[in-house]
Design an enzyme around this catalytic site. Structure first.
Site, mmCIF file in Angstrom:
data_model
loop_
_atom_site.group_PDB
_atom_site.id
_atom_site.type_symbol
_atom_site.label_atom_id
_atom_site.label_comp_id
_atom_site.label_asym_id
_atom_site.label_seq_id
_atom_site.Cartn_x
_atom_site.Cartn_y
_atom_site.Cartn_z
ATOM 1 N N TYR A 1 9.716 -13.884 8.469
ATOM 2 C CA TYR A 1 9.273 -13.452 9.954
ATOM 3 C C TYR A 1 10.147 -14.445 10.866
ATOM 4 O O TYR A 1 10.252 -14.207 12.077
ATOM 5 C CB TYR A 1 7.936 -13.673 10.194
ATOM 6 N N ASP B 1 2.489 -6.697 -5.531
ATOM 7 C CA ASP B 1 2.212 -5.349 -5.901
ATOM 8 C C ASP B 1 1.049 -5.257 -6.663
ATOM 9 O O ASP B 1 0.149 -4.662 -6.344
ATOM 10 C CB ASP B 1 3.333 -4.486 -6.294
ATOM 11 N N ASP C 1 -5.038 -8.349 5.463
ATOM 12 C CA ASP C 1 -5.398 -7.198 6.266
ATOM 13 C C ASP C 1 -6.279 -6.290 5.144
ATOM 14 O O ASP C 1 -7.336 -5.803 5.669
ATOM 15 C CB ASP C 1 -4.326 -6.239 6.777
ATOM 16 N N ASP D 1 0.387 -11.886 5.456
ATOM 17 C CA ASP D 1 -0.103 -10.683 6.421
ATOM 18 C C ASP D 1 -0.496 -9.326 5.743
ATOM 19 O O ASP D 1 -1.513 -8.937 6.150
ATOM 20 C CB ASP D 1 1.259 -10.411 7.047
#
Length: 364
Positions: A142, A221, A249, A245
């Protein structure tokens, strides 16, 4: 104790939920003999509307000169078409970078009263979930070098980490694990990425100082799969900005109650922390007195715990929320499949009433 708290109501439901958190903080101040001075900050979409930029320097300076910052939410469809460099979300990056908060703590806790809202089977979640994700905030892809070719047909973003950036996150993970179940999982993609191999090297080196903590590694994963297959295996997770991130979530949905989840963004302790609920700005319900303020109220509890070192006061807020839930009070988002029953019992409440109920518990 006298402290200054910067308030960033922000956009959408941000002002609604921050107002209730302030009422709770005021109740704590009165009960325990503290004094809070609040300073209002405009950031996100509201700042774009006012000044054409998401985080003016003078607004950031208010946060830097405070003892802690409480944020509601930023963003919304209203600003979807503004230039990428001034999107409301840039306010978050500006706050994190400017305040030098490098670690985001996201507890994913499944409250026992809301177990029915969890999408996973009972045999998977058992008596509940309590996972802490420590996400790196100011490095990685980012913040790496990026660009787009002149013809617009090629674009790139760079994942880059230094040993020091990784070490402070991993060390924080070990410190939290020390006071929990003594288990730290580092999530990476070391089979592909050089940066992830550095994460492993750092974690293994720091582990030498925490021999009583179990350390393991999972590829991102596999970790995402394990979060829904067997989430109780996790205690503390330390990971990079992008992977954190994604996982936070996912973890929020596994608990079944995103409106209950708080977060803290911390630095080295020399500056103020940044506290916020993890839900979005939900502009469609803004100002309608139906948003759930509990995640913001619980973020205020984290503020007291981590920035002000007031464990008793933080626990008092959490106990008050627990008591309100035990009594059956629900906002619409956490009533779930019991909506009709909750409504029939007169226990379906809005933003303001839920805040009042928490305050009432604190005043008992």
């Amino acid at each position: 104790m006298e402290k200054t708290i910067a308030l960033i109501p922000g956009d959408g439901i941000g002002p609604d939920v921050v107002a209730e958190a302030v009422n709770v903080l005021d109740a704590i101040a009165k009960k325990y003999g503290h004094k809070w001075t609040y300073k209002n900050v405009i950031a996100g979409g509201a700042a774009i509307d006012k000044w054409g930029k998401p985080l003016p320097q003078d607004q950031l300076d208010i946060c830097l000169n405070s003892d802690a910052t409480l944020l509601g939410a930023v963003g919304g469809p209203k600003w979807d078409n503004v230039a990428p460099e001034i999107r409301p979300e840039k306010a978050l990056l500006g706050l994190r970078g400017g305040m030098k908060v490098f670690a985001n703590l996201r507890p994913a806790v499944m409250w026992k009263q809301l177990k029915d809202a969890c999408p996973l089977k009972d045999e998977i979640v058992g008596e509940g979930l309590d996972i802490l994700v420590v996400r790196e905030l100011t490095g990685g892809i980012y913040f790496g070098e990026r660009g787009t070719s002149a013809d617009g047909k090629t674009a790139w973003d760079t994942e880059k980490y230094t040993w020091a950036e990784i070490e402070r996150i991993v060390r924080m993970g070990f410190e939290f694990a020390k006071n929990r179940k003594k288990h730290l999982t580092v999530v990476d993609k070391a089979n592909i990425l050089n940066s992830s191999r550095l994460w492993r090297a750092v974690a293994e080196k720091v582990h030498e100082e925490y021999k009583d903590i179990t350390l393991d590694f999972l590829y991102i994963d596999n970790a995402a799969m394990q979060m829904v297959r067997a989430p109780r295996q996790f205690d503390v997770i330390a990971t990079s900005n992008m992977f954190g991130d994604i996982l936070t979530d996912e973890a929020s949905q596994v608990t079944g109650s995103i409106g209950m989840l708080a977060s803290a963004s911390l630095g080295d302790g020399t500056g103020p922390g940044l506290y916020e609920p993890i839900h979005g700005s939900a502009p469609d319900i803004a100002g309608k007195d139906i948003a759930n303020p509990l995640a913001t109220i619980l973020s205020a509890a984290m503020l007291l715990r981590y920035s002000f070192k007031l464990e008793t006061e933080a626990k008092a807020i959490e106990d008050a929320v627990n008591a309100v839930l035990d009594a059956g009070w629900r906002t619409g988002d956490i009533a779930g499949s019991h909506m009709a029953e909750v409504k029939a019992q007169g226990k379906l409440v809005g933003t303001k009433k839920m805040g009042e109920l928490v305050v009432a518990e604190l005043n008992k």
